[in-house]
Every structure is written in C-alpha cells, then in structure tokens.
Design a protein around this motif. Structure first.
Motif, short mmCIF file in Angstrom:
data_model
loop_
_atom_site.label_atom_id
_atom_site.label_comp_id
_atom_site.label_asym_id
_atom_site.label_seq_id
_atom_site.Cartn_x
_atom_site.Cartn_y
_atom_site.Cartn_z
N PHE A 1 0.45 -3.08 -13.88
CA PHE A 1 1.62 -2.38 -12.90
C PHE A 1 0.52 -2.41 -11.86
N GLU A 2 0.71 -3.44 -10.70
CA GLU A 2 0.02 -3.68 -9.96
C GLU A 2 0.71 -2.47 -9.01
N GLU A 3 1.72 -1.87 -9.20
CA GLU A 3 2.97 -1.44 -7.73
C GLU A 3 2.66 0.64 -8.09
N LYS A 4 2.79 1.27 -7.60
CA LYS A 4 2.66 2.87 -7.20
C LYS A 4 1.50 3.13 -8.65
N THR B 1 8.05 -4.59 -15.09
CA THR B 1 8.12 -3.16 -14.28
C THR B 1 7.62 -1.91 -15.33
N ARG B 2 7.81 -0.89 -13.93
CA ARG B 2 7.38 0.34 -14.84
C ARG B 2 8.59 0.70 -15.21
N GLU B 3 9.95 0.63 -14.42
CA GLU B 3 11.00 0.82 -14.70
C GLU B 3 11.58 1.01 -15.79
N VAL B 4 11.40 -0.85 -15.87
CA VAL B 4 12.08 -1.72 -17.46
C VAL B 4 10.96 -0.67 -18.83
N ILE C 1 -4.88 0.74 -10.08
CA ILE C 1 -3.43 0.15 -10.86
C ILE C 1 -2.64 1.55 -11.74
N GLY C 2 -1.68 0.98 -12.23
CA GLY C 2 -1.31 1.41 -13.58
C GLY C 2 -0.98 0.95 -14.53
N ILE C 3 -0.97 1.81 -16.11
CA ILE C 3 -1.69 0.53 -17.23
C ILE C 3 -0.63 1.80 -17.73
N GLY C 4 0.45 0.69 -18.39
CA GLY C 4 1.43 1.45 -19.36
C GLY C 4 1.18 0.85 -21.13
N VAL C 5 0.96 2.61 -21.85
CA VAL C 5 0.52 2.58 -22.74
C VAL C 5 1.76 2.36 -24.30
#
Length: 125
Positions: free
Chosen positions: A120-123, A7-10, A51-55
C-alpha cells in the motif's frame, strides 16, 4: 479481493490483517521492522520510499531469522491457534499456527510469505 485488495480499508473489511511499516530500498529490497529484508515484488516501483505492507495472519510464520516480537497472548480457535505479539517498535502482529505455540512472554521471530504481501502506497503506518 481478499488476496490482493487495492486499499487498506478493503483489506481490513475483508478479514484480519497485519499492517507493517516498510522501506523500499535501492536494488529492490523491502526492509521491514527489526531489519528483516525481503525481495520486492517484481511489479513494485523500485524508487526508495516508505510504504505499508499488509500480511494476513495465515501468511505470517514463526522463523529463526525474522522480525523479532514478544508473544502477548495465544488464543485457541478450534482448528488453529492465534498468536498475538508486539514488535520492539510497537507494531502489533497476529499469526495463525497449526500446532502448539510459544508461551506468552516468549521472544519469537516472524517471516511473512514474500509471495503474499499486499503493498500500500498510501499512509504507511
């Protein structure tokens, strides 16, 4: 957990990160800010959507052909420099550099390491 949080939070809890808006396009292509395209990870559902992408900052590099951004600040962190920038759409970016960096106000381009993307699929942002 650090490399592949669920998750984004983690992702945020475990360290610094960039969160980029992206589009999954037909044919398994990811379109990031500034029009940069990357191949989608093989396990990603190919259905078109936002989607959201974390880097992580250590996986975002200066490149000739990348997402454009304006450098807002360079912060000396001892073993590396932390470069802060903003993309034309307002997306804040943070990258780690091992050597000298461009001056504040300079226009640069970034390219994420395609093998280190966190999807991340959510938000999406």
């Amino acid at each position: 957990l650090y490399a592949r949080p669920r998750t984004r939070e983690v992702m945020d809890f475990l360290g610094e990160s960039n969160l980029l808006p992206a589009e999954v396009e037909a044919g398994g292509v990811l379109r990031l800010p500034g029009g940069l395209t990357l191949p989608a990870p093989p396990d990603l559902d190919r259905r078109p959507r936002r989607i959201g992408i974390g880097v992580r900052p250590e996986h975002l590099r200066l490149a000739e052909d990348g997402m454009p951004a304006r450098v807002t600040e360079l912060v000396y962190k001892g073993a590396h420099l932390e470069l802060h920038a903003v993309a034309p759409d307002g997306t804040a970016l943070r990258a780690r550099l091992d050597g000298p960096g461009p001056e504040a106000g300079a226009t640069v381009a970034f390219r994420p390491d395609a093998g280190k993307l966190m999807i991340f699929e959510e938000k999406p942002p």
